[in-house]
Design an enzyme around this catalytic site. Structure first.
Site, PDB file in Angstrom:
ATOM      1  N   ASP A 191      41.529  25.687  38.073  1.00 32.26           N
ATOM      2  CA  ASP A 191      40.770  26.692  37.323  1.00 32.26           C
ATOM      3  C   ASP A 191      39.531  25.992  36.790  1.00 32.26           C
ATOM      4  O   ASP A 191      39.416  24.753  36.840  1.00 32.26           O
ATOM      5  CB  ASP A 191      41.636  27.250  36.186  1.00 32.26           C
ATOM      6  CG  ASP A 191      41.046  28.501  35.539  1.00 32.26           C
ATOM      7  OD1 ASP A 191      39.998  28.990  36.017  1.00 32.26           O
ATOM      8  OD2 ASP A 191      41.622  28.984  34.558  1.00 32.26           O
ATOM      9  N   ARG A 208      42.377  42.943  27.711  1.00 28.02           N
ATOM     10  CA  ARG A 208      41.931  41.572  27.997  1.00 28.02           C
ATOM     11  C   ARG A 208      41.293  41.064  26.703  1.00 28.02           C
ATOM     12  O   ARG A 208      40.206  41.519  26.319  1.00 28.02           O
ATOM     13  CB  ARG A 208      40.928  41.583  29.150  1.00 28.02           C
ATOM     14  CG  ARG A 208      40.413  40.207  29.574  1.00 28.02           C
ATOM     15  CD  ARG A 208      39.469  40.356  30.747  1.00 28.02           C
ATOM     16  NE  ARG A 208      38.808  39.122  31.102  1.00 28.02           N
ATOM     17  CZ  ARG A 208      39.251  38.247  31.992  1.00 28.02           C
ATOM     18  NH1 ARG A 208      40.387  38.478  32.624  1.00 28.02           N
ATOM     19  NH2 ARG A 208      38.580  37.143  32.259  1.00 28.02           N
ATOM     20  N   GLN A 243      47.680  37.444  36.667  1.00 26.78           N
ATOM     21  CA  GLN A 243      47.174  36.450  37.612  1.00 26.78           C
ATOM     22  C   GLN A 243      48.334  35.736  38.296  1.00 26.78           C
ATOM     23  O   GLN A 243      48.339  35.545  39.521  1.00 26.78           O
ATOM     24  CB  GLN A 243      46.298  35.435  36.890  1.00 26.78           C
ATOM     25  CG  GLN A 243      45.732  34.345  37.792  1.00 26.78           C
ATOM     26  CD  GLN A 243      44.789  34.888  38.840  1.00 26.78           C
ATOM     27  OE1 GLN A 243      43.774  35.495  38.506  1.00 26.78           O
ATOM     28  NE2 GLN A 243      45.104  34.675  40.117  1.00 26.78           N
ATOM     29  N   CYS A 269      41.877  30.683  40.602  1.00 32.85           N
ATOM     30  CA  CYS A 269      41.935  32.049  40.069  1.00 32.85           C
ATOM     31  C   CYS A 269      40.552  32.678  39.887  1.00 32.85           C
ATOM     32  O   CYS A 269      40.466  33.867  39.577  1.00 32.85           O
ATOM     33  CB  CYS A 269      42.719  32.073  38.758  1.00 32.85           C
ATOM     34  SG  CYS A 269      42.106  30.933  37.513  1.00 32.85           S
ATOM     35  N   ARG A 308      45.173  40.514  43.276  1.00 28.81           N
ATOM     36  CA  ARG A 308      45.142  41.055  41.925  1.00 28.81           C
ATOM     37  C   ARG A 308      45.232  42.581  41.968  1.00 28.81           C
ATOM     38  O   ARG A 308      45.942  43.210  41.178  1.00 28.81           O
ATOM     39  CB  ARG A 308      43.861  40.619  41.199  1.00 28.81           C
ATOM     40  CG  ARG A 308      43.825  39.161  40.778  1.00 28.81           C
ATOM     41  CD  ARG A 308      44.750  38.880  39.592  1.00 28.81           C
ATOM     42  NE  ARG A 308      44.359  39.637  38.413  1.00 28.81           N
ATOM     43  CZ  ARG A 308      43.417  39.248  37.551  1.00 28.81           C
ATOM     44  NH1 ARG A 308      42.783  38.098  37.730  1.00 28.81           N
ATOM     45  NH2 ARG A 308      43.123  39.984  36.502  1.00 28.81           N
ATOM     46  N   HIS A 365      48.303  34.614  31.129  1.00 33.41           N
ATOM     47  CA  HIS A 365      47.616  35.454  32.110  1.00 33.41           C
ATOM     48  C   HIS A 365      48.640  35.919  33.156  1.00 33.41           C
ATOM     49  O   HIS A 365      48.594  35.522  34.323  1.00 33.41           O
ATOM     50  CB  HIS A 365      46.503  34.656  32.777  1.00 33.41           C
ATOM     51  CG  HIS A 365      45.429  35.491  33.405  1.00 33.41           C
ATOM     52  ND1 HIS A 365      45.508  36.874  33.527  1.00 33.41           N
ATOM     53  CD2 HIS A 365      44.234  35.142  33.970  1.00 33.41           C
ATOM     54  CE1 HIS A 365      44.426  37.325  34.126  1.00 33.41           C
ATOM     55  NE2 HIS A 365      43.644  36.291  34.413  1.00 33.41           N
TER      56      HIS A 365
END
Length: 322
Positions: A230, A108, A138, A269, A297, A135
């Protein structure tokens, strides 16, 4: 069943073909069912995942670490203080060392180029847990969630509202490939990634779906089945004057939700700022599926790991639609 993804990286969803994406979603659904039934599935017994974090996370860390435990393996959390990268060791040398000791690397990172450098030097799969550009893990969880609530992704209109970012980029990658119409509603139309947008339009044309980019929130949500948002200020982002004010009409609230299809769902998310990009009543209302999305996830992380580390593709007894 052996899988073509054995040993493969996941830096972008474009790295995998449509069949491979569907196989991973199918595997995630099966692993979720096994977990719900408390049926052991140690498919990665004695395997180790190195988890590099340049920025903190709740869902990414807990999702991958729990995934490895439930699969019978182990995840090693590596913060910036836990490696020699911050003291001058190259990304390539770190990747080579981790490849000798671990079965996969999840990272990440701040800069997508870091992932590319890791993958070029590593001899084990490298998984993008988030970068400034994309991402993918996600977006896979989002697709699984939509399939669960609508029975299929095909024919669903998904709308992303707010500031274009790595999440909307990965949704651009996956939506047309799974048969979804996809709209981006944003005051910052010029900030939509033009490379990904062009590719998404080609895929949409091939699959008979639509891609819409508009600065009108009502146009974006017309006939929408899913409204997605988001945070308006990402971690470490410097906010320009007028940024938040420009985004205000794109807040997911009761009024905007009413302009979508009856029964439309709401996704985020996380983490979310109630009262900013989404109103509290909608975030916590019956149309919100954000915590289903968050849970997924875990299951999609497991599916990615099983596919890339063990080369396995699992099947539900009754195969789900795309």
């Amino acid at each position: 069943m052996t899988h073509s993804l054995l040993g493969r990286d996941l830096l972008a969803l474009a790295d995998w073909n449509d069949t491979e994406l569907l196989d991973v979603l199918e595997t995630a659904a099966e692993l979720k069912l096994r977990q719900q039934r408390r049926k052991a599935h140690p498919l990665l017994a004695n395997r180790t995942l190195a988890m590099i974090f340049e920025k903190p996370s709740t869902r990414t860390r807990v999702g991958f670490e729990s995934a490895m435990v439930q699969l019978g393996g182990h995840g090693i959390y590596l913060s910036p203080r836990d490696t020699q990268i911050g003291r001058g060791e190259t990304i390539g040398d770190t990747a080579r060392v981790l490849s000798r000791m671990c079965d996969a690397i999840m990272a990440r990172v701040n800069d997508h180029a870091t992932l590319v450098e890791l993958a070029e030097a590593a001899d084990v799969p490298v998984i993008n847990g988030l970068s400034d550009w994309l991402h993918p893990v996600q977006a896979l969880a989002d697709a699984l969630t939509i399939r669960e609530h609508f029975g299929s992704c095909k024919g669903v209109k998904l709308v992303y509202l707010g500031d274009p970012n790595n999440v909307s980029n990965s949704l651009l990658e996956i939506a047309p490939r799974l048969g979804m119409d996809f709209a981006i509603g944003t005051p910052f139309v010029a900030n939509v990634d033009q490379q990904l947008l062009a590719q998404a339009r080609l895929q949409a044309a091939a699959n008979g779906t639509k891609i819409i980019v508009t600065n009108d929130p009502l146009e974006a949500v017309k006939n929408a089945d899913v409204l997605y948002t988001d945070v308006w200020v990402s971690m470490g982002q410097v906010v320009a004057e007028g940024h938040l004010e420009a985004l205000q009409p794109f807040q997911i609230n009761a009024e905007l939700l009413a302009a979508a299809n009856a029964g439309a769902k709401v996704m985020h998310c996380l983490p979310m700022h109630r009262g900013e990009e989404i109103s509290a009543d909608v975030a916590d209302g019956e149309r919100s599926i954000v915590f289903d999305q968050a849970e997924n996830r875990l299951h999609t992380h497991k599916a990615v790991l099983v596919a890339t580390v063990a080369g396995l593709a699992l099947r539900r007894t009754k195969r789900l639609a795309a």
